[in-house]
Scaffold this motif. Structure first.
Motif, PDB file in Angstrom:
ATOM      1  N   HIS A 140       0.856  -1.184   0.000  1.00 42.83           N
ATOM      2  CA  HIS A 140       0.000   0.000   0.000  1.00 42.83           C
ATOM      3  C   HIS A 140       0.896   1.239   0.000  1.00 42.83           C
ATOM      4  N   LEU A 141       0.369   2.330  -0.535  1.00 42.80           N
ATOM      5  CA  LEU A 141       1.074   3.609  -0.528  1.00 42.80           C
ATOM      6  C   LEU A 141       0.226   4.649   0.203  1.00 42.80           C
ATOM      7  N   TYR A 142      -0.328   4.205   1.321  1.00 43.96           N
ATOM      8  CA  TYR A 142      -1.101   5.051   2.220  1.00 43.96           C
ATOM      9  C   TYR A 142      -2.474   5.413   1.649  1.00 43.96           C
ATOM     10  N   GLU A 143      -3.111   6.398   2.286  1.00 42.68           N
ATOM     11  CA  GLU A 143      -4.504   6.692   1.969  1.00 42.68           C
ATOM     12  C   GLU A 143      -4.665   8.100   1.419  1.00 42.68           C
ATOM     13  N   ARG A 144      -5.860   8.335   0.838  1.00 38.05           N
ATOM     14  CA  ARG A 144      -6.254   9.665   0.377  1.00 38.05           C
ATOM     15  C   ARG A 144      -7.676   9.927   0.857  1.00 38.05           C
ATOM     16  N   ASP A 145      -7.952  11.164   1.249  1.00 45.80           N
ATOM     17  CA  ASP A 145      -9.313  11.561   1.595  1.00 45.80           C
ATOM     18  C   ASP A 145      -9.890  12.297   0.385  1.00 45.80           C
ATOM     19  N   CYS A 146     -10.953  11.737  -0.182  1.00 44.09           N
ATOM     20  CA  CYS A 146     -11.551  12.281  -1.408  1.00 44.09           C
ATOM     21  C   CYS A 146     -13.006  12.672  -1.174  1.00 44.09           C
TER      22      CYS A 146
END
Length: 480
Positions: free
Chosen positions: A225-231
């Motif tokens: 994984h390459l972390y998260e995004r808040d969309c």
């Protein structure tokens, strides 16, 4: 293991320019395809080779599998990169590319088929023990079936197209009357938009955040994984502002999200770039939403915090190489925010604002990135997606990233069309965004008066700039 030397990019606009930049860095020849309407867009001139797509419709041009593959064969390309949208998640396209002896820069056709249908994706998620939104992961057959499912999970519910995406083929029903009214409507929309009338019903989660996990796999079964995004800042279920990392979420919740995303990717034998999307409620319970089997529009925020070129990774994985880094070697630094610049009038329900861009100027730096598909003098058409550019900033802290974005917006000028630049500035100063507590319902809570006030404020600045620009332009013309 075959080396890719030439890539045809089956898309248009800013994503083509973005892929070309990585190809150039890797010493790979880039090939662009374009229509007569797009002939003057920047990406056409940036490519090493370019080919005109003959036709008067999207179906004849950017969606024509046969046409695009024939051009790739003609120019001796080794591979095709689909970008996002158009044919990027079409398993038939991936299969046809491989049958033509070329490489598809993306996942397998099988993975796309599994995850492209939301019903089969939910079944795989269930097998992987990934939390699902309460509902029925089977096709709704008739009205009574719909009533039974809705009564079982409780209103409000969402009626969704199994093959949907981009916010299309989706309706909220608050009671049985609305349910029956929307069932046939969503079926019709699904059939027209996706060629698949399958629909299903799930519980409507009140005021959630839209959180997605960037994953990446190789052909040897390694997945990271390459972390998260808040969309969560969205209009019509399409994203406007994205940021990474996500605020508010606890470390424990993030760890569970990473694990769920990787487990799901493993379940469908996934390789290349992919994004697993979740809804997260106010109690930090999370539910699988869908998996996008392509490069995401918002991938730059992940690149900004990790320093990783995701397109370069896609190309290397397509060549059969292992992932360049292990999970332990991937780190996140600072904070990144992306604003999608749409040619839209956000004070009028984000309606399209086509026309000629008289002036386009956005300053960049080592902390400000612009992925643009247009320049001054180009015209924005009604026939394609209204996004004309993406503005991405990075800061050591979130506050610093917000400040940098505000300063960049204030220094930018796009004349001739309405855009969402001022809307982005409004959001950045809103307390709900600053605290990180915003949800996917954010835009619906903003009044037109609030947006108009911001537009007038920035409009005064733009008017002064326009006067200065025209005065200087006329002076230069007079002086010859």
């Amino acid at each position: 293991m075959k080396k890719i030397k030439k890539v045809l990019i089956a898309n248009r606009g800013e994503i083509v320019s973005r892929i070309i930049s990585t190809c150039r860095k890797m010493g790979i020849t880039s090939v662009a395809v374009y229509t007569e309407t797009d002939a003057e867009l920047p990406y056409v001139g940036e490519a090493d080779e370019k080919y005109l797509l003959q036709g008067n419709s999207i179906a004849d041009t950017y969606l024509s599998i046969e046409t695009i593959i024939s051009i790739a064969v003609l120019c001796n390309a080794d591979a095709i990169h689909p970008g996002y949208g158009f044919l990027s998640e079409n398993p038939r396209f991936a299969t046809a590319i491989e049958e033509a002896g070329l490489m598809f820069i993306g996942p397998s056709a099988q993975s796309m088929e599994w995850m492209g249908n939301k019903i089969s994706a939910k079944k795989l998620a269930l097998d992987a023990e990934v939390p699902l939104v309460p509902g029925d992961a089977s096709t709704i057959i008739h009205h009574q079936h719909a009533r039974n499912v809705a009564n079982q999970i409780g209103y409000p519910v969402l009626i969704k197209a199994a093959a949907g995406g981009g916010g299309k083929g989706m309706r909220k029903a608050n009671d049985e009357t609305e349910l029956i009214h929307y069932i046939d409507l969503v079926k019709s929309e699904a059939e027209n938009a996706f060629g698949n009338g399958e629909i299903f019903i799930e519980k409507f989660i009140e005021n959630p955040k839209h959180i997605e996990i960037q994953i990446f796999g190789d052909c040897d079964g390694n997945i990271v994984h390459l972390y998260e995004r808040d969309c969560s800042i969205q209009r019509r279920h399409q994203k406007v502002i994205e940021e990474a990392p996500a605020m508010v979420l606890s470390k424990d919740t993030k760890a569970k999200l990473y694990k769920s995303a990787i487990e799901l990717a493993r379940k469908c034998n996934y390789f290349s770039s992919g994004t697993v999307e979740f809804l997260v409620d106010k109690y930090q319970n999370f539910y699988f939403l869908e998996m996008n089997t392509r490069l995401q529009v918002e991938h730059p925020v992940t690149e900004m915090i990790t320093g990783i070129d995701l397109v370069e990774w896609q190309i290397k994985v397509a060549e059969g190489k292992p992932l360049p880094l292990s999970q332990e070697e991937i780190s996140s630094t600072g904070h990144a925010i992306q604003l999608r610049i749409y040619a839209e009038d956000y004070t009028d329900g984000f309606t399209p604002s086509p026309g000629e861009i008289i002036h386009f100027e956005i300053p960049t730096s080592d902390r400000v990135r612009l992925d643009s598909g247009f320049k001054s003098g180009n015209s924005v058409s009604l026939y394609y997606d209204p996004m004309i550019a993406k503005l991405i900033v990075w800061g050591n802290t979130r506050a610093e990233a917000i400040s940098t974005m505000q300063k960049t917006i204030a220094s930018s000028r796009i004349q001739g069309i309405m855009t969402t630049m001022a809307f982005g500035d409004y959001v950045l100063t809103d307390e709900e965004f600053i605290t990180g507590e915003y949800t996917i319902e954010y835009i619906s809570s903003v009044s037109v008066d609030q947006l108009t006030a911001k537009e007038k404020q920035l409009g005064k600045i733009a008017a002064l700039f326009c006067q200065e620009y025209l005065a200087n332009h006329n002076k230069k013309a007079f002086l010859g």
